[in-house]
Design an enzyme around this catalytic site. Structure first.
Site, PDB file in Angstrom:
ATOM      1  N   SER A  47       5.736  -0.377   8.015  1.00  0.00           N
ATOM      2  CA  SER A  47       4.401  -0.842   7.297  1.00  0.00           C
ATOM      3  C   SER A  47       5.028  -2.342   6.998  1.00  0.00           C
ATOM      4  O   SER A  47       4.413  -3.292   6.496  1.00  0.00           O
ATOM      5  CB  SER A  47       4.274  -0.042   6.048  1.00  0.00           C
ATOM      6  OG  SER A  47       5.673  -0.053   5.135  1.00  0.00           O
ATOM      7  N   HIS A  48       6.379  -2.444   6.656  1.00  0.00           N
ATOM      8  CA  HIS A  48       6.871  -4.040   6.496  1.00  0.00           C
ATOM      9  C   HIS A  48       7.436  -4.773   7.582  1.00  0.00           C
ATOM     10  O   HIS A  48       7.961  -5.755   7.769  1.00  0.00           O
ATOM     11  CB  HIS A  48       7.861  -3.992   5.252  1.00  0.00           C
ATOM     12  CG  HIS A  48       7.458  -3.466   4.258  1.00  0.00           C
ATOM     13  ND1 HIS A  48       6.999  -2.390   3.675  1.00  0.00           N
ATOM     14  CD2 HIS A  48       7.077  -4.463   2.850  1.00  0.00           C
ATOM     15  CE1 HIS A  48       6.431  -2.048   2.481  1.00  0.00           C
ATOM     16  NE2 HIS A  48       6.472  -3.454   2.099  1.00  0.00           N
ATOM     17  N   GLU A 188      -0.653   4.984   2.105  1.00  0.00           N
ATOM     18  CA  GLU A 188      -0.875   6.549   2.540  1.00  0.00           C
ATOM     19  C   GLU A 188      -2.011   7.046   2.389  1.00  0.00           C
ATOM     20  O   GLU A 188      -2.502   7.826   2.950  1.00  0.00           O
ATOM     21  CB  GLU A 188       0.311   7.305   1.722  1.00  0.00           C
ATOM     22  CG  GLU A 188       0.721   8.654   2.306  1.00  0.00           C
ATOM     23  CD  GLU A 188       1.830   9.461   1.628  1.00  0.00           C
ATOM     24  OE1 GLU A 188       2.698   8.848   1.280  1.00  0.00           O
ATOM     25  OE2 GLU A 188       1.596  10.458   1.539  1.00  0.00           O
TER      26      GLU A 188
END
Lengths: 337, 337
Positions: A47-48, A188
């Site tokens: 996600s990063h 999420e």
């Protein structure tokens, strides 16, 4: 089955740099951002990782961020370095102030760095890890956007407000944690929303303040803090220390400023650096006592924070390659056109 | 139905002083301890109120604590004051170093106080509240005894490790929180054990690492941290910063030293003080933004931390009297003989 593209770490860095420079970021900003994005991809924090290139370019296209901002460093007080990011991304500002923060921590024992007026997407663990690499303990925190209700409340007010800490372990992988003070990550809930699957109990409430497992109702309502009133209190502390203390925005002020365009949030960040060598005359002996604590955690079958991330890092470094979904790779290449 | 004895705050203070001085504490220690005990009783924190006189005297009778220890203050670094409590109770050491901590925070923007070699029973909120009264933000933390398993583990290793924070609200009740990083207080499990009632789910494990609601099995096994791996990480941070960082004991070292006599734990404490006036040129304006955040919490029906305690304080101050069970009063009076 997801089709993957594998590339070397240096290819990942070169692509990141080209995407960022080709979309309005100065060389300095592009290097600072590409480094952290590739570090995250190396540690399999997807996600990063390279995915964030899409978000950076999207945010740049809204016109709210200055991709060429030159951060200004102020020696604000004997224990405070202040960096005005001037509406650029936070990472170049962080790099600009870091050596002063370290020097102040070594001189005084403890020091703080306030990063102001920055667009902020990055995980905090790479930042506190840099302090640990320099032999310092470190804390970092920032607000985000007001998506989280305080414990006992019914409406979004607090950010997902991450809190990170590092303790230096010379010759080993540093003790590092970095967690959101929301019960789960917002991403999420978004994934559940897209998949049409229910979210866990006790992580969100609907628009009327009632508990919900419906991800759509949760996104329209509010997320909840982790750990009930304790996590909520911690999140409020982060709002205060990385907001009003340093003269920067709270999560609800940052959300209001965003005005619904859903770009990278703009706000401040607070780092605190602590030099163990200044606290006792026997830092090595006491560092060994910390090691005994870590060993006792692992010996009983528990994990140290970041253990999974370090395992991913070792895997990546052994091959020198990272993998991303082909669809993501294509989306990134489209930004090079 | 519990029979109660009511007494004025000054009577409570005088009795506390007499009990402590009559049982081996110097006047200085007795005053420091009696003040905090009466503050806790005023706020209806019964577990840290007059009841603690029994624990202080019991600990003194074991011979491990020096009731007349004179704490020594060291100007350890520009940002660090260190106080050696010399095996006395922590509170006199705290008072001895507090003005130096405040001065260093005002000079540097941020400063730390390490209290070492102290016996420690007190809640941390009175300590950070003192910083807030002086216009400073403050953090405080300490280990305790190893009663808590790390998340994913099966054996006691961490303390109940409290974490406290205060933010100054001029002219109002300060924003203060103080929580244990264990899911519940150990005293709560002990109460269930005496009453023969089950404890909540997910707060403890038995000797084999399995979840239990049996308080006896929990006391023989381990408590769990609040908030899963996040609370566990926070607890580890507290072990490190208020232990090895300052050259003092971890919770498991403190427990080993106690050797089963179940006295007040001996270990260290770390306080961090932050001066908002040093961080921005407009502290008043930014303090008003913090007030807007607090108002938004209360407006949606949530409580600010300490709200219940402040309500109790207002009740007590309006009558000037506190009440304790007659049985406790009799036990306290027996210590005067």
């Amino acid at each position: 089955m997801t089709e993957l593209v594998s590339m070397s770490l240096s290819e990942a860095f070169d692509i990141s740099l080209a995407v960022l420079e080709g979309n309005g970021f100065s060389r300095d900003h592009a290097e600072a951002i590409a480094t952290v994005i590739c570090d995250a991809q190396r540690d399999e924090c997807h996600s990063h990782g390279l995915y964030r290139l899409l978000v950076c370019v999207r945010t740049m296209k809204t016109g709210i961020v200055d991709g060429k901002a030159k951060p200004e460093v102020f020696d604000h007080a004997p224990g405070i370095v202040r960096v005005d990011a001037k509406k650029g991304y936070s990472l170049l500002a962080l790099n600009a102030g870091l050596s002063s923060l370290m020097e102040k921590a070594r001189n005084n024992g403890i020091a703080a760095m306030a990063i102001q007026n920055c667009f902020h997407f990055s995980a905090l663990w790479p930042e506190v890890e840099k302090l640990a690499e320099a032999g310092l303990a470190g804390l970092a925190m920032n607000p985000s956007h007001s998506w989280v209700a305080p414990a006992g409340g019914r409406a979004p007010l607090l950010g997902t407000n991450p809190f990170a800490f590092a303790w230096p372990r010379p010759g080993s992988e540093h003790f590092v944690f970095d967690f959101a003070t929301s019960a789960v990550a917002r991403g999420e809930i978004e994934l559940h929303s897209r998949a049409g699957t229910p979210i866990s109990q006790s992580v969100a409430i609907d628009r009327n303040g009632n508990p919900t497992t419906d991800p759509g109702a949760a996104l329209a309502g509010a997320m909840l803090p982790f750990g009930g009133h304790k996590g909520s209190a911690l999140s409020l502390m982060i709002e205060l220390l990385a907001g009003p203390l340093i003269g920067d925005l709270t999560s609800s002020e940052s959300k209001a400023l965003d005005g619904g365009i859903d770009a990278t949030p703009m706000h401040g960040e607070l780092l605190i650096a602590i030099d163990p060598k200044r606290f006792t005359d026997e830092p090595v002996r006491h560092s060994e006592r910390a090691e005994a604590l870590f060993n006792a955690v692992v010996a009983q079958g528990a994990r140290l924070p970041s253990q999974r991330r370090y395992e991913a890092r070792r895997r990546t470094l052994s091959t020198g390659h990272v993998s991303i979904p082909t669809a993501l790779y294509n989306d990134i290449c489209a930004l090079l056109a």
